[in-house]
Design a protein around this motif. Structure first.
Motif, PDB file in Angstrom:
ATOM      1  N   SER A 325       0.846  -1.186   0.000  1.00 45.11           N
ATOM      2  CA  SER A 325       0.000   0.000   0.000  1.00 45.11           C
ATOM      3  C   SER A 325       0.888   1.245   0.000  1.00 45.11           C
ATOM      4  N   GLU A 326       0.311   2.392  -0.359  1.00 44.96           N
ATOM      5  CA  GLU A 326       1.094   3.623  -0.470  1.00 44.96           C
ATOM      6  C   GLU A 326       1.741   4.013   0.854  1.00 44.96           C
ATOM      7  N   ASP A 327       1.056   3.740   1.974  1.00 43.68           N
ATOM      8  CA  ASP A 327       1.583   4.122   3.277  1.00 43.68           C
ATOM      9  C   ASP A 327       2.169   2.939   4.043  1.00 43.68           C
ATOM     10  N   SER A 328       2.559   1.871   3.324  1.00 43.79           N
ATOM     11  CA  SER A 328       3.124   0.700   3.999  1.00 43.79           C
ATOM     12  C   SER A 328       4.465   1.048   4.628  1.00 43.79           C
ATOM     13  N   ILE A 329       4.814   0.321   5.691  1.00 38.84           N
ATOM     14  CA  ILE A 329       5.989   0.668   6.481  1.00 38.84           C
ATOM     15  C   ILE A 329       6.956  -0.508   6.591  1.00 38.84           C
ATOM     16  N   ASN A 404      -0.424  -3.241   5.875  1.00 39.79           N
ATOM     17  CA  ASN A 404       0.264  -1.948   5.995  1.00 39.79           C
ATOM     18  C   ASN A 404       1.774  -2.108   6.176  1.00 39.79           C
ATOM     19  N   ILE A 405       2.254  -3.349   6.039  1.00 32.40           N
ATOM     20  CA  ILE A 405       3.691  -3.618   6.148  1.00 32.40           C
ATOM     21  C   ILE A 405       4.227  -3.944   4.752  1.00 32.40           C
ATOM     22  N   LYS A 406       5.366  -3.386   4.419  1.00 33.08           N
ATOM     23  CA  LYS A 406       5.965  -3.697   3.114  1.00 33.08           C
ATOM     24  C   LYS A 406       6.191  -5.202   3.017  1.00 33.08           C
ATOM     25  N   LEU A 407       5.841  -5.764   1.849  1.00 35.38           N
ATOM     26  CA  LEU A 407       5.912  -7.216   1.668  1.00 35.38           C
ATOM     27  C   LEU A 407       7.299  -7.761   1.987  1.00 35.38           C
ATOM     28  N   LYS A 408       8.328  -7.094   1.478  1.00 32.34           N
ATOM     29  CA  LYS A 408       9.684  -7.589   1.686  1.00 32.34           C
ATOM     30  C   LYS A 408      10.031  -7.590   3.167  1.00 32.34           C
ATOM     31  N   SER A 409       9.614  -6.536   3.863  1.00 33.96           N
ATOM     32  CA  SER A 409       9.888  -6.439   5.294  1.00 33.96           C
ATOM     33  C   SER A 409       9.107  -7.497   6.063  1.00 33.96           C
ATOM     34  N   LYS A 412      10.581 -10.974   5.349  1.00 31.49           N
ATOM     35  CA  LYS A 412      11.928 -11.088   5.907  1.00 31.49           C
ATOM     36  C   LYS A 412      11.880 -11.570   7.351  1.00 31.49           C
ATOM     37  N   ASN A 413      10.766 -11.301   8.029  1.00 29.07           N
ATOM     38  CA  ASN A 413      10.630 -11.657   9.440  1.00 29.07           C
ATOM     39  C   ASN A 413       9.866 -12.959   9.658  1.00 29.07           C
ATOM     40  N   ILE A 414       9.622 -13.694   8.581  1.00 30.14           N
ATOM     41  CA  ILE A 414       8.895 -14.969   8.675  1.00 30.14           C
ATOM     42  C   ILE A 414       9.725 -16.060   8.013  1.00 30.14           C
ATOM     43  N   GLY A 415       9.965 -17.136   8.739  1.00 32.12           N
ATOM     44  CA  GLY A 415      10.679 -18.284   8.180  1.00 32.12           C
ATOM     45  C   GLY A 415       9.718 -19.441   7.976  1.00 32.12           C
ATOM     46  N   ILE A 416       9.902 -20.171   6.875  1.00 33.94           N
ATOM     47  CA  ILE A 416       8.992 -21.267   6.541  1.00 33.94           C
ATOM     48  C   ILE A 416       9.796 -22.532   6.253  1.00 33.94           C
ATOM     49  N   VAL A 417       9.410 -23.624   6.892  1.00 32.98           N
ATOM     50  CA  VAL A 417       9.979 -24.942   6.594  1.00 32.98           C
ATOM     51  C   VAL A 417       8.817 -25.807   6.115  1.00 32.98           C
ATOM     52  N   GLN A 418       8.901 -26.257   4.876  1.00 30.41           N
ATOM     53  CA  GLN A 418       7.796 -26.994   4.273  1.00 30.41           C
ATOM     54  C   GLN A 418       8.088 -28.487   4.197  1.00 30.41           C
ATOM     55  N   GLN A 419       7.023 -29.239   3.987  1.00 30.45           N
ATOM     56  CA  GLN A 419       7.169 -30.687   3.795  1.00 30.45           C
ATOM     57  C   GLN A 419       7.906 -30.970   2.495  1.00 30.45           C
ATOM     58  N   ASP A 420       7.489 -30.276   1.426  1.00 30.04           N
ATOM     59  CA  ASP A 420       8.113 -30.461   0.115  1.00 30.04           C
ATOM     60  C   ASP A 420       9.268 -29.476  -0.010  1.00 30.04           C
ATOM     61  N   VAL A 421      10.442 -29.918   0.380  1.00 27.04           N
ATOM     62  CA  VAL A 421      11.615 -29.040   0.400  1.00 27.04           C
ATOM     63  C   VAL A 421      12.069 -28.748  -1.027  1.00 27.04           C
ATOM     64  N   TYR A 422      12.350 -27.484  -1.297  1.00 27.25           N
ATOM     65  CA  TYR A 422      12.889 -27.129  -2.611  1.00 27.25           C
ATOM     66  C   TYR A 422      14.324 -26.654  -2.438  1.00 27.25           C
TER      67      TYR A 422
END
Length: 582
Positions: A325-329, A404-409, A412-422
């Motif tokens: 969004s325009e005002d994302s942080i 309201n949070i920038k997607l990259k930011s 960056k603060n979320i880690g994911i471990v999946q069953q189907d590892v790539y």
């Protein structure tokens, strides 16, 4: 016209090369136009006037023509070499643009498009577009110069023969227009069919182990042959139109020659046309017809290039479903509090997968999601990093709406471990470092140690420099999983999502990986999607999801006492595990 304007924009960075290319094309065309003029002059001077031209004049004219052909050589070199270089650079820019745009598109786009088809647009289509980028302006410009120049010179030779010749141009142009339209349609179908063939090929090769395990090679051959045959049929149709098109144009050209010779011969009988003028006129007809023939030959290339560019624009014009969004942080020092406030979600087609979900997870808390398939466990976890957008309600991270949070930011603060590892086709080091591209070698090794991966990595042939193969095919499931965990250790996110990370592993590998996951989830807000309920007994909160939403919530002991949905799932699985151990 809008598409052509977008196409022209790609010439912008290469204006100097483009204008130099056009100048060289103009000079090369001018030399071709000059040759019949010189021939006519020599014929008139040396033959019609009984050898009036001196030998020195003829030699000088010959040397001048040779010099001009050397100039034409240099011009043709620039047009061929640097013209193609310009086209290749434009292709490079377009490929960058489409790849960069693909990185912005959300999961919903990839849910509806096949990998092979996307690859076809990035590789096959752009090659034809680059050829059009080079040859298009050049062919049109040279042809127009030659056609206009020939017309003016032909008028100066004999206006009657000129009008006879040009009377054939309008019907030839109409004929070309009609078949161009037909070829454009069939070329578009050609591209769609070859994209289907590429998609089938990519799907079959990627799943080759499944194919061979079921001995279904014949099924794959049948599917590929079917798509390949459909592509052949569209190619045959396109070549049918091309055959009619080119043979029709050749017929028009032959008619022009015949009519010109007959008309010229009749005019010579009356003395209206000199023999030398008729020879020069026939030479100029060839100079006139060559660019027309070039334009006609260019038609196929134009249709291929423009249909490819249309498919290219189809992707560029696809807007990402999820944007900042325009005002994302930007967010820093994330604690990891997650709140779902009346969250509902459904895909573009279908009923609600989630309906009015309310959930509050404190920083550092572990929440396990269990229940039958289709209950929305993976969907809940996909909404937190905004892989999909909630249809209704809010999802908050540290009391900030994730929208309201920038997607990259956010991610960056979320880690994911999946069953189907790539794992990417590269080394162990490169795959772990993917979690933090700027990490030092010592940081990568420390992350591997935390993930219980260092020991097995050091036993590999080249240690951290071992090539893992496509999708990590050279490693076992447990080894791949530990590398993916090391990747997240290196990223060090405050929020962690474990999507059935151990369900595909054997008991020994599961224990090693489970130890790594427990270490990884320490002091992090963790969402665990669990298939094996024994792995989530220690979770502070367990949510049981069904088609009716969250039907139970509590700790393992609390839910067992309730003797509800969770207890039924647990005892059923416990009995299955017990039977398997007998």
């Amino acid at each position: 016209m809008g598409k052509i304007k977008k196409f022209i924009k790609y010439y912008g960075p290469y204006k100097k090369i483009f204008f130099m290319d056009m100048l060289c094309a103009f000079a090369a065309a001018g030399v071709d136009l000059l040759f019949p003029v010189v021939v006519r002059f020599l014929l008139n001077e040396a033959i019609a006037k009984g050898g009036g031209a001196s030998a020195s004049l003829i030699i000088k004219i010959g040397l001048l023509m040779l010099a001009l052909y050397f100039v034409q050589y240099a011009c043709n070199y620039f047009v061929t070499a640097w013209g193609h270089i310009m086209g290749a650079r434009m292709e490079y820019d377009m490929r960058n643009d489409i790849f960069n745009h693909l990185q912005k598109l959300s999961f919903s786009f990839y849910d509806n498009n096949k990998t092979g088809q996307l690859m076809s647009r990035i590789v096959n289509d752009l090659f034809d577009i680059s050829e059009l980028a080079h040859h298009g302006p050049e062919e049109i410009f040279i042809s127009l110069v030659k056609i206009i120049g020939s017309f003016l010179i032909l008028l100066s030779v004999d206006w009657r023969l000129t009008l006879i010749v040009f009377a054939f141009i309008p019907p030839m142009a109409y004929f070309a227009f009609v078949y161009n339209k037909k070829m454009r349609s069939v070329f578009m179908r050609n591209r769609q069919k070859i994209a289907d063939v590429n998609s089938q090929l990519e799907d079959s090769i990627s799943g080759v182990r499944v194919v061979k395990s079921f001995s279904n090679e014949n099924i794959e051959i049948f599917k590929f042959n079917k798509g390949n045959l459909e592509f052949l049929h569209t190619k045959e149709e396109s070549y049918g139109y091309m055959g009619k098109f080119f043979s029709g144009v050749t017929l028009f050209q032959g008619m022009i020659y015949v009519i010109t010779i007959i008309s010229g011969a009749l005019l010579m009988r009356t003395g209206s046309v000199k023999p030398t003028d008729l020879v020069a006129f026939l030479l100029y007809i060839n100079t006139l017809l060559n660019p027309i023939r070039a334009l006609i030959n260019f038609t196929e290339q134009f249709q291929k290039g423009m249909t490819g560019f249309e498919r290219f624009l189809d992707i560029l014009n696809t807007e990402p479903d999820i944007l900042d969004s325009e005002d994302s942080i930007e967010i820093n020092e994330v604690k990891g509090k997650i709140t779902f406030d009346n969250v509902s979600f459904r895909y573009s087609t279908g009923k609600y997968v989630l309906d009015n979900i309310n959930l509050n997870v404190e920083p550092g808390e572990t929440v396990a999601l269990v229940g039958p398939s289709g209950g929305g466990k993976s969907t809940i976890c996909s909404l937190i990093p905004r892989f999909y957008e909630a249809t209704e309600g809010q999802i908050l991270l540290d009391d900030i709406d994730v929208k309201n949070i920038k997607l990259k930011s956010l991610r960056k603060n979320i880690g994911i471990v999946q069953q189907d590892v790539y794992l990417f086709a590269g080394t162990v080091m490169e795959n772990i470092r993917y979690g933090k591209p700027e990490a030092t070698e010592s940081e990568v090794i420390e992350a591997a140690k935390q993930a219980n991966a260092h020991d097995f990595i050091m036993e590999l042939e080249k240690g951290y420099d071992t090539y893992v193969g496509e999708r990590g095919v050279k490693l076992s499931g447990g080894q791949k999983q530990r590398i993916s965990i090391a990747r997240v250790f290196l990223k060090n996110p405050p929020v962690l999502i474990l999507d059935e990370a151990t369900s595909a592993l054997d008991n020994q590998s599961e224990k090693i990986v489970q130890d790594s996951l427990e270490k990884l989830s320490t002091n992090r807000t963790t969402f665990v999607i669990a298939h094996r309920l024994s792995t989530i007994r220690n979770a502070k909160t367990i949510l049981v999801l069904t088609d009716n939403g969250i039907v139970e919530k509590g700790s393992h002991s609390e839910l067992i006492k309730n003797n509800g949905e969770y207890a039924n799932l647990y005892y059923a699985q416990f009995m299955d595990d017990d039977e398997m151990s007998i």
